[in-house]
Enzyme design. Structure first.
Site, PDB file in Angstrom:
ATOM      1  CD  GLU A  30      -3.126  -0.566   2.246  1.00  0.00           C
ATOM      2  OE1 GLU A  30      -4.298  -0.896   2.024  1.00  0.00           O
ATOM      3  OE2 GLU A  30      -2.766  -0.005   3.303  1.00  0.00           O
ATOM      4  CB  CYS A  31       0.803   4.332   0.156  1.00  0.00           C
ATOM      5  SG  CYS A  31       1.052   6.101  -0.146  1.00  0.00           S
ATOM      6  N   GLY A  32       3.484   3.563   0.143  1.00  0.00           N
ATOM      7  CA  GLY A  32       4.924   3.385   0.189  1.00  0.00           C
ATOM      8  C   GLY A  32       5.352   1.964  -0.115  1.00  0.00           C
TER       9      GLY A  32
ATOM     10  CE1 TYR B 299       1.901  -0.080  -7.681  1.00  0.00           C
ATOM     11  CE2 TYR B 299       1.592   2.271  -7.283  1.00  0.00           C
ATOM     12  CZ  TYR B 299       1.616   1.191  -8.146  1.00  0.00           C
ATOM     13  OH  TYR B 299       1.342   1.374  -9.478  1.00  0.00           O
TER      14      TYR B 299
ATOM     15  CB  SER C 194      -2.922   0.482  -5.580  1.00  0.00           C
ATOM     16  OG  SER C 194      -3.688   0.511  -4.391  1.00  0.00           O
TER      17      SER C 194
END
Length: 442
Positions: free
Chosen positions: A329-331, A333, A430
């Site tokens: 998730e985010c970082g 990703y 993502s």
């Protein structure tokens, strides 16, 4: 019987909600009370500060992203375990997104849902009696809630305090406290908000200083008197917000990977899942005994060189991904991608398990709620499952690569669905932070 509760809110961001909330929480703990903190909205940093201030778990309450059953469960469990819940609002009291009444993400939704009175924090710098007009607008704007008092913040002098109090007296709103300007009470910040609790130097000393300042400037007896019993209209039991991605989950946890919603981890554990933390910054691999791996968001852009040099971590992650699902998730990703360009423009090789390339040198703020529809079966659910969540990052995508999309994503403002994230074999990721499954029902 459930403990009492109240919501600390403000007319706008930057009014001092967080420092005053933390100071109140710590001051009440020092009085011998059992205190629980909760945070309105999708902020994943403040709950860790609440936990440090109170010595007890904190969590998020989000009226847009969470169904009522989950809201009731989180708030109810906190109230049952505490003498008082001191919840913190987000942004301005009524700020939210388009949605059904009570499900806009506004802090006022949470006050109405839980039956908690609102204590308003008003930054009076640059004004005096006019602050009373601002507060009156908050009192009258939404008849679902009750504003029971105000704490004045950033008071310049005794004369300034008297003038601002006169404005509140005119509208009949009790002043529960007044804090002077004090730079030493400001907690350190970085690009995504406060520096994380675990990284804040002398955190407990700072919290004690906040508590002392609040105790001297705020009438704690009056604060306790205006709190009211938690009033929840729904059951406090329900399914976990998100399906557990495995029975034994390897979860990255250090200064680069820390953004996990408390209610998500709690829900996974409630299903019997075990979470085993490991540190990529310490060059640790995902534990081989686990059957899935989760790379949370955080600040990998500040540690890109160390991550690129963590050969045991990267090799172990690639080996793990050959046979078991890995999600970022985010970082997380960004670390699963090919390269991450840091603030200085230096490109660092990442895991290359997805083809995305990201940059923190080319910054653009991406912020807001998202609704994501999964495009294939994976650790967060089956193809077609809708999730609600949030996105907040400054990194940009230099190249999305050739991976299939993880999800199709929309926002609450009527945007057309767009592909987001990527998936390749057992690896998905993502920028979207999942909060709960979307059922179409509040």
């Amino acid at each position: 019987m459930s403990g009492k509760g109240l919501l600390i809110a403000a007319p706008r961001s930057g009014s001092g909600k967080t420092t005053i909330t933390l100071g109140l929480q710590r001051a009440l703990v020092k009085r011998g009370l059992t205190v629980r903190g909760l945070k309105c909205g999708p902020d994943y940093i403040d709950p860790a500060f609440h936990a440090a201030a109170t010595g007890a778990p904190s969590a998020n309450l989000d009226s847009f992203a969470m169904p009522d059953t989950l809201l009731g469960q989180i708030a109810g469990e906190a109230a049952e375990a505490a003498d008082i819940v001191v919840a913190e609002g987000s942004m301005g009291l009524f700020d939210g997104v388009p949605g059904e009444m009570g499900h806009t993400g506004a802090s006022a939704d949470i006050a109405a849902f839980c039956g908690w009175p609102v204590v308003l924090v008003v930054d009076v710098s640059g004004q005096a009696q006019s602050a009373g007009a601002v507060a009156l607008g908050c009192v009258r704007y939404d008849e679902r809630i009750r504003v029971v008092g105000v704490i004045l913040n950033k008071v310049a002098s005794e004369r300034h305090r008297r003038l601002a109090c006169a404005g509140m007296e005119r509208i009949g709103l009790p002043v529960l406290g007044a804090l002077s300007r004090e730079a030493s009470l400001i907690l350190p910040e970085r690009h995504l908000g406060l520096v994380q609790a675990g990284e804040t130097e002398d955190l407990h000393g700072r919290l004690d200083a906040l508590a002392d300042a609040i105790s001297a400037a705020v009438d704690l007896d009056a604060i306790l008197a205006v709190a009211e019993p938690t009033d929840l209209p729904v059951t406090r039991h329900g399914a976990p917000a998100l399906p557990a991605p495995g029975r034994c989950i390897a979860i990255a946890r250090d200064a680069a990977f820390s953004f996990v919603y408390p209610h998500v981890e709690t829900g996974w554990r409630a299903t019997g899942a075990t979470l085993l933390p490991f540190s990529p910054l310490a060059d640790e691999s995902p534990p081989e005994t686990c059957d899935s791996c989760w790379l949370p968001g955080g600040y990998p852009e500040l540690h890109a060189g160390r991550i690129a040099g963590a050969s045991r971590f990267l090799a172990g992650l690639r080996r793990f991904a050959e046979t078991r699902p890995v999600h970022g998730e985010c970082g997380g990703y960004m670390v699963l991608g090919r390269t991450l360009i840091d603030a200085d423009g230096t490109a660092h090789a990442m895991a290359n398990l997805l083809s995305v390339e990201t940059s923190f040198a080319k910054r653009k703020m991406n912020l807001g709620y998202r609704r994501a529809v999964l495009q294939a079966n994976g650790p967060l659910g089956s193809a077609g499952q809708a999730l609600t969540g949030h996105e907040f990052h400054y990194a940009t995508i230099i190249s999305v690569g050739d991976d299939a999309p993880f999800a199709m994503v929309t926002d609450p403002h009527g945007s057309a669905p767009v592909p987001a994230g990527g998936r390749r074999a057992l690896v998905t990721g993502s920028f979207f932070h999942a909060i709960a499954r979307f059922t179409g029902q509040p």
